[in-house]
Scaffold this active site. Structure first.
Site, PDB file in Angstrom:
ATOM      1  N   CYS A 146     -16.161  -7.895   6.555  1.00  0.00           N
ATOM      2  CA  CYS A 146     -15.978  -8.141   7.987  1.00  0.00           C
ATOM      3  C   CYS A 146     -16.311  -6.851   8.725  1.00  0.00           C
ATOM      4  CB  CYS A 146     -14.545  -8.594   8.269  1.00  0.00           C
ATOM      5  SG  CYS A 146     -13.338  -7.251   8.402  1.00  0.00           S
TER       6      CYS A 146
ATOM      7  N   LYS B 214      -5.427   7.734  12.285  1.00  0.00           N
ATOM      8  CA  LYS B 214      -5.831   8.265  10.981  1.00  0.00           C
ATOM      9  C   LYS B 214      -6.153   9.752  11.072  1.00  0.00           C
ATOM     10  CE  LYS B 214      -7.582   3.799   9.382  1.00  0.00           C
ATOM     11  NZ  LYS B 214      -8.735   3.034   8.830  1.00  0.00           N
TER      12      LYS B 214
ATOM     13  N   LYS C   1      -3.464   1.808  14.949  1.00  0.00           N
ATOM     14  CA  LYS C   1      -3.378   2.735  13.826  1.00  0.00           C
ATOM     15  C   LYS C   1      -3.994   4.079  14.197  1.00  0.00           C
ATOM     16  CE  LYS C   1      -7.438   0.395  11.942  1.00  0.00           C
ATOM     17  NZ  LYS C   1      -7.916  -0.469  10.848  1.00  0.00           N
TER      18      LYS C   1
ATOM     19  N   CYS D 124      -8.072 -10.904   1.479  1.00  0.00           N
ATOM     20  CA  CYS D 124      -8.029 -10.423   2.858  1.00  0.00           C
ATOM     21  C   CYS D 124      -8.235 -11.579   3.829  1.00  0.00           C
ATOM     22  CB  CYS D 124      -9.090  -9.354   3.081  1.00  0.00           C
ATOM     23  SG  CYS D 124      -9.116  -8.742   4.795  1.00  0.00           S
TER      24      CYS D 124
ATOM     25  N   ARG E 197      -1.383   6.771   9.610  1.00  0.00           N
ATOM     26  CA  ARG E 197      -1.593   6.226   8.277  1.00  0.00           C
ATOM     27  C   ARG E 197      -1.603   7.368   7.247  1.00  0.00           C
ATOM     28  NH1 ARG E 197      -3.889   0.999   8.448  1.00  0.00           N
ATOM     29  NH2 ARG E 197      -3.038  -0.092  10.266  1.00  0.00           N
TER      30      ARG E 197
ATOM     31  N   ARG F 204       0.850  -1.196   0.000  1.00  0.00           N
ATOM     32  CA  ARG F 204       0.000   0.000   0.000  1.00  0.00           C
ATOM     33  C   ARG F 204       0.885   1.245   0.000  1.00  0.00           C
ATOM     34  NH1 ARG F 204      -3.473  -0.217   4.952  1.00  0.00           N
ATOM     35  NH2 ARG F 204      -4.688  -1.725   3.733  1.00  0.00           N
TER      36      ARG F 204
ATOM     37  N   CYS G 140     -14.961  -3.023   0.240  1.00  0.00           N
ATOM     38  CA  CYS G 140     -13.584  -3.408   0.536  1.00  0.00           C
ATOM     39  C   CYS G 140     -13.188  -4.596  -0.338  1.00  0.00           C
ATOM     40  CB  CYS G 140     -13.448  -3.757   2.016  1.00  0.00           C
ATOM     41  SG  CYS G 140     -14.244  -5.315   2.457  1.00  0.00           S
TER      42      CYS G 140
ATOM     43  N   CYS H  41     -13.387  -1.121   6.632  1.00  0.00           N
ATOM     44  CA  CYS H  41     -12.457  -0.436   5.732  1.00  0.00           C
ATOM     45  C   CYS H  41     -13.161   0.449   4.705  1.00  0.00           C
ATOM     46  CB  CYS H  41     -11.570  -1.451   5.027  1.00  0.00           C
ATOM     47  SG  CYS H  41     -10.423  -2.313   6.141  1.00  0.00           S
TER      48      CYS H  41
END
Length: 647
Positions: free
Chosen positions: A498, A233, A231, A459, A147, A78, A453, A502
């Site tokens: 899930c 953001k 993470k 994934c 991120r 990414r 996603c 995302c």
């Protein structure tokens, strides 16, 4: 002032395994450095965790799993592209790498980056080095740190706030970039590639400690040995522009200018986040709170103070509770603000007034305001590929090669090409037409505002399908809307395989969240401009019951929505109790409520007076009547005519 605690020592007995791993990693070097040189096709569990900080996830093709055989391991890379900026040479490199080493496709992410899929371990260093040498980076695109920093993609040169948002997205990203040399040591054998001179103010801020914001004598002055609990953001935007889902961020900054376009400061938001875990009620999506206004000269100190507050106080015992949203939820906004001010050494001012946020996708051709143009191109589900009748990968390559123009990835998984000379518009449009790239008016509105996603097959967290499933689901919803004479309606639909969120389904008007193979949670009531959370409506909906589940909801919307009211706003206004009661009333008719009405019209040749529907709607609003009562009144009208005909 509040004096904040320091990061817990590594010997703390209750920290998660990942915390100890970060300490052993030698600032993100090991075991990646050692394992990369081993003749294997995968990394160890420890290596996988550290590799994330370098911008890569180890995956396997779940479609190819065979019991008793080793998995088909591969890697996703990414990019780190603040504000979605992708220079021409970087895009062409990514395009080439996808063909030579990957899955022949690129994927635009919901955080304005690109992902490469299908990279083998033996090619990982070659691919990573190629990206870095083409003015790109993957450092910090994943892992427990800041991120990719987001910003509106539109290059409006006559609106200074947009340039300011881009500038601060870049400088805040630079401020929070890991300082370890491990990234360049591993992927470039120690050769550090610098794409530009760092802003002196950023460099000074990283060296200036404000009441405990920095970790003394650490290679990572802002993060320390343990980096962040999870993470983190960030997004920077301008008043009114919510093209980047501001309220879903850990930290949101809104550029505030005066009438001359001069920067005054920033409205600060904190505490957003989408991820949750099924059957764990202590986890939940959350939208950010307004914290206050800060003068522009203090912005880097405030960013450091907020990062330090989460760094030192975020949950390092249970990773699913480690995001900053849980810290703010537990503390409350007042205490959070107080602790941040303790690190900062100053106090927030009240937030400045702003217009309401609106979502923009910027598809189609636009004037930049400086005599040049930009064009927004749709990328279905974010997947840049070539297939029969749709040659997007070819079109982008030809445009970038032929016109050497930069690109911005959008938060809705589309791309903008900008700084286009007006004289080049016809030639570029010719490429788009030849390659079958639709204009904004040629895209079904359900598809235009939808996101999904990647989910299966790559994934490892996916419970069910998302990217591969959503085209068919959108088609089914369109057929249903057309059948209910709601052809002109559209709303924001988002799907994930899930609960990690995302594609930000919890902000959608209609959200699908995978709970089991071919089953989804149904979330309703988000706003079309992503300023309100949706809520869970059905815990598990088998996808083959899509039509029977949604038909009564859409019918209720048809009968009782206000003029210009969106589906999400309607569900929020009416409330789930009323919707469920209407669904129960609908279910009492074996052939469906809508079918019964249609049957009675044919059988008895009784037409509903043109003004009855409007009369019923006005009456129900005035009397505060629920949708179930309105439906019952409509049924009674038909039954009355049925009885008169039978008599």
């Amino acid at each position: 002032m509040v004096t904040a605690p320091t990061v817990p020592p590594s010997s703390a007995s209750k920290t998660s395994k990942v915390e100890a791993l970060k300490e052993r990693s030698q600032f993100l070097k090991e075991p990646v450095f050692t394992e990369l040189q081993q003749d294997t096709n995968r990394f160890s569990e420890d290596g996988i965790q550290v590799l994330k900080f370098h911008g890569s996830y180890q995956q396997d093709d779940r479609d190819r799993r065979v019991k008793g055989q080793e998995k088909a391991y591969q890697f996703m890379l990414r990019t780190r592209t603040p504000g979605g900026f992708v220079p021409p040479q970087l895009y062409l490199t990514l395009d080439r790498l996808a063909d030579e080493y990957g899955s022949q496709t690129l994927r635009a992410t919901t955080r304005q980056a690109f992902q490469l899929h299908g990279i083998l371990k033996k090619d990982l260093k070659t691919v990573m080095a190629s990206i870095i040498k083409s003015m790109g980076s993957t450092l910090g695109a994943c892992g427990d740190l800041n991120r990719n920093v987001m910003a509106p993609p539109a290059p409006f040169r006559d609106k200074p706030a947009y340039d300011l948002a881009w500038h601060y997205a870049n400088t805040v990203a630079d401020l929070l970039t890991p300082q370890t040399g491990a990234y360049y040591e591993i992927w470039l054998d120690g050769e550090k590639v610098v794409s530009g001179e760092e802003d002196p103010t950023v460099k000074l801020s990283r060296q200036t400690d404000n009441h405990g914001t920095l970790m003394a004598d650490s290679l990572e002055p802002i993060y320390g040995t343990y980096y962040m609990p999870r993470k983190f953001k960030i997004a920077v935007t301008v008043p009114g522009d919510n093209s980047i889902d501001l309220l879903t961020q850990d930290l949101g900054l809104v550029v505030i200018t005066n009438k001359k376009g001069e920067l005054q400061g920033f409205n600060v938001y904190a505490g957003g986040g989408m991820g949750r875990t099924h059957n764990k009620e202590e986890t939940f999506p959350r939208i950010a709170d307004a914290i206050g206004f800060v003068e522009h000269g203090d912005i880097y100190d405030v960013v450091k103070a907020i990062v330090a507050t989460q760094r030192d106080n975020g949950n390092r015992e249970t990773r699913r509770l480690a995001r900053m949203k849980y810290l703010i939820e537990n503390w409350g906004v007042a205490k959070f603000r107080q602790v941040v001010e303790g690190y900062w050494g100053k106090t927030f001012q009240p937030s400045k007034a702003m217009p309401p946020f609106k979502y923009h996708d910027y598809l189609g051709w636009h004037d930049q305001g400086d005599g040049k143009l930009f064009v927004g191109l749709p990328v279905r589900n974010g997947r840049v590929l070539d297939r029969e009748g749709f040659q997007l990968k070819t079109a982008l390559r030809e445009i970038i090669q032929g016109f050497d123009r930069p690109m911005r990835v959008t938060a809705n998984q589309n791309v903008l090409i900008y700084d286009i000379e007006p004289g080049d518009r016809e030639a570029i449009q010719g490429i788009l037409d030849r390659c079958g790239i639709p204009g904004p008016g040629d895209i079904d509105t359900l598809e235009r505002y939808a996101m999904a996603c990647p989910a299966l097959p790559t994934c490892g967290l996916a419970i069910t399908e998302s990217e591969r499933a959503i085209p068919g689901i959108l088609e089914r919803i369109r057929v249903l809307l057309d059948r209910l004479e709601l052809k002109n309606e559209h709303f924001v639909i988002r799907m994930t395989g899930c609960p990690n969120g995302c594609a930000r389904p919890y902000m959608a008007e209609l959200g699908f969240v995978g709970t089991a193979p071919e089953s989804y949670q149904l979330w309703l009531g988000g706003s079309p401009h992503q300023t309100r959370l949706a809520q869970p409506f059905i815990d598990r909906m088998p996808i083959d019951t899509l039509e029977t589940t949604l038909e009564p909801l859409f019918l209720a919307f048809k009968l009782d929505h206000k003029r210009h009211e969106s589906f999400g706003d309607f569900c929020h206004r009416l409330g789930f109790e009323e919707l469920r009661q209407f669904m129960a009333l609908y279910a009492e008719n074996p052939d469906g409520f809508q079918g019964k009405l249609r049957e009675r019209r044919v059988r008895y040749r009784v037409e509903l007076p043109p003004d009855l529907h409007d009369q019923l709607k006005v009456h129900s609003i005035q009397q505060g009547k629920a949708i179930r009562d309105l439906a019952a009144e409509a049924i009674a009208f038909y039954l009355q005519h049925q009885q008169s005909q039978d008599g």
